[in-house]
Design a protein around this motif. Sequence first.
Motif, PDB file in Angstrom:
ATOM      1  N   PHE A  77      39.006 -37.895  15.715  1.00  0.00           N
ATOM      2  CA  PHE A  77      37.667 -37.344  15.947  1.00  0.00           C
ATOM      3  C   PHE A  77      37.338 -36.267  14.924  1.00  0.00           C
ATOM      4  N   ASN A  78      38.320 -35.446  14.572  1.00  0.00           N
ATOM      5  CA  ASN A  78      38.092 -34.368  13.606  1.00  0.00           C
ATOM      6  C   ASN A  78      37.785 -34.891  12.211  1.00  0.00           C
ATOM      7  N   LEU A  79      38.175 -36.141  11.933  1.00  0.00           N
ATOM      8  CA  LEU A  79      37.886 -36.735  10.623  1.00  0.00           C
ATOM      9  C   LEU A  79      36.421 -37.155  10.487  1.00  0.00           C
ATOM     10  N   ARG A  80      35.734 -37.302  11.628  1.00  0.00           N
ATOM     11  CA  ARG A  80      34.340 -37.747  11.604  1.00  0.00           C
ATOM     12  C   ARG A  80      33.437 -36.638  11.104  1.00  0.00           C
ATOM     13  N   ARG A  81      32.406 -37.042  10.408  1.00  0.00           N
ATOM     14  CA  ARG A  81      31.393 -36.083   9.968  1.00  0.00           C
ATOM     15  C   ARG A  81      30.346 -35.941  11.064  1.00  0.00           C
ATOM     16  N   ILE A  82      30.153 -34.728  11.553  1.00  0.00           N
ATOM     17  CA  ILE A  82      29.214 -34.478  12.638  1.00  0.00           C
ATOM     18  C   ILE A  82      28.295 -33.330  12.242  1.00  0.00           C
ATOM     19  N   ASP A  83      27.002 -33.499  12.470  1.00  0.00           N
ATOM     20  CA  ASP A  83      26.072 -32.388  12.237  1.00  0.00           C
ATOM     21  C   ASP A  83      25.138 -32.264  13.438  1.00  0.00           C
ATOM     22  N   ALA A  84      24.374 -31.207  13.435  1.00  0.00           N
ATOM     23  CA  ALA A  84      23.485 -30.935  14.571  1.00  0.00           C
ATOM     24  C   ALA A  84      22.343 -31.940  14.666  1.00  0.00           C
ATOM     25  N   GLY A  85      22.034 -32.622  13.534  1.00  0.00           N
ATOM     26  CA  GLY A  85      20.975 -33.622  13.546  1.00  0.00           C
ATOM     27  C   GLY A  85      19.596 -33.006  13.397  1.00  0.00           C
ATOM     28  N   GLU A  86      18.586 -33.864  13.500  1.00  0.00           N
ATOM     29  CA  GLU A  86      17.201 -33.426  13.376  1.00  0.00           C
ATOM     30  C   GLU A  86      16.611 -33.105  14.753  1.00  0.00           C
ATOM     31  N   ARG A  87      15.518 -32.364  14.722  1.00  0.00           N
ATOM     32  CA  ARG A  87      14.865 -31.942  15.959  1.00  0.00           C
ATOM     33  C   ARG A  87      14.461 -33.134  16.815  1.00  0.00           C
ATOM     34  N   TYR A  88      13.859 -34.140  16.199  1.00  0.00           N
ATOM     35  CA  TYR A  88      13.391 -35.306  16.953  1.00  0.00           C
ATOM     36  C   TYR A  88      14.551 -36.038  17.607  1.00  0.00           C
ATOM     37  N   ASP A  89      15.671 -36.193  16.861  1.00  0.00           N
ATOM     38  CA  ASP A  89      16.843 -36.880  17.411  1.00  0.00           C
ATOM     39  C   ASP A  89      17.391 -36.139  18.630  1.00  0.00           C
ATOM     40  N   PHE A  95      35.020 -29.785  21.469  1.00  0.00           N
ATOM     41  CA  PHE A  95      35.346 -28.386  21.722  1.00  0.00           C
ATOM     42  C   PHE A  95      36.573 -27.907  20.963  1.00  0.00           C
ATOM     43  N   ASN A  96      37.381 -28.818  20.446  1.00  0.00           N
ATOM     44  CA  ASN A  96      38.589 -28.431  19.710  1.00  0.00           C
ATOM     45  C   ASN A  96      38.441 -28.607  18.199  1.00  0.00           C
ATOM     46  N   ARG A  97      37.232 -28.884  17.758  1.00  0.00           N
ATOM     47  CA  ARG A  97      36.993 -28.956  16.315  1.00  0.00           C
ATOM     48  C   ARG A  97      36.866 -27.556  15.734  1.00  0.00           C
ATOM     49  N   ARG A  98      37.308 -27.406  14.502  1.00  0.00           N
ATOM     50  CA  ARG A  98      37.216 -26.100  13.847  1.00  0.00           C
ATOM     51  C   ARG A  98      35.777 -25.668  13.621  1.00  0.00           C
ATOM     52  N   ASP A 110      30.062 -23.435  14.730  1.00  0.00           N
ATOM     53  CA  ASP A 110      28.931 -23.605  13.824  1.00  0.00           C
ATOM     54  C   ASP A 110      27.978 -24.680  14.339  1.00  0.00           C
ATOM     55  N   LEU A 111      28.526 -25.816  14.813  1.00  0.00           N
ATOM     56  CA  LEU A 111      27.697 -26.890  15.361  1.00  0.00           C
ATOM     57  C   LEU A 111      26.954 -26.426  16.609  1.00  0.00           C
ATOM     58  N   SER A 112      27.627 -25.644  17.436  1.00  0.00           N
ATOM     59  CA  SER A 112      27.006 -25.135  18.658  1.00  0.00           C
ATOM     60  C   SER A 112      25.842 -24.195  18.330  1.00  0.00           C
ATOM     61  N   GLN A 113      26.035 -23.339  17.339  1.00  0.00           N
ATOM     62  CA  GLN A 113      24.970 -22.404  16.949  1.00  0.00           C
ATOM     63  C   GLN A 113      23.761 -23.146  16.395  1.00  0.00           C
ATOM     64  N   LYS A 114      23.998 -24.169  15.578  1.00  0.00           N
ATOM     65  CA  LYS A 114      22.888 -24.944  15.012  1.00  0.00           C
ATOM     66  C   LYS A 114      22.148 -25.710  16.115  1.00  0.00           C
TER      67      LYS A 114
END
Length: 209
Positions: free
Chosen positions: A144-156, A185-188, A192-196
């Motif tokens: 899971f940690n190898l996956r690229r994850i971002d906060a995404g766009e507002r509409y999404d 919850f265990n990603r480094r 940052d993702l939570s704040q975004k």
Amino acid sequence: MTSQRMNWLNSVKLKLWLWLLPKLTDCSCSGLIPRSGEAAKKNVNCYSVYLNNKVDGSSLMLVDSVEQCRIIGKRLDMNQSFTIPDDFSVEKIAQAEIEILHHYGIYDFGYNNIYSYFLLSYLGWDRLRAKYWSIKNTIAQWLFNLRRIDAGERYDLLKFLVLTLGDRKFRVTDVMLHRHGRYIFNRRDYRDLSQKTSILLNYLVDTNE
């Protein structure tokens, strides 16, 4: 089943419990049991033993010890906490359902009869299962940690909220859990993702979306 055979089985069951209960109560849990983090992984290996009513499943006692011909423990109080001292005769065991909870590391294993306990816990199966699940979760977290994850766009994010959480109240952690799963919850980069995500949520609130 004849009454003679039933009496014999109850006698065997009672002897097994009288042999086993002291071993379990010697390793009984005391106070709050940590269920996550290093404190749980390294330090937890204890038992909670309950007597329950066979008829309606209600709790009779949290067992503390066995002394001579009495089972010593605590009954539930008005706040549903085991605080009221009580004791039963050992014969009560044959008339009650006994529930064993083995707290091992971050895992809990439950048993409703002595035979399943012997087969799955006393012989070490709990430890094997806990080790297997631990290795499995470690590998799953690593992948899971190898996956690229971002906060995404507002509409999404708005679309996800409408389809998944609807109009009920929620927190940022609820969004993160339902959107990405528990391994988030265990990603480094979780903070940052939570704040975004929180910034996007606040923006949706400010724009009445």
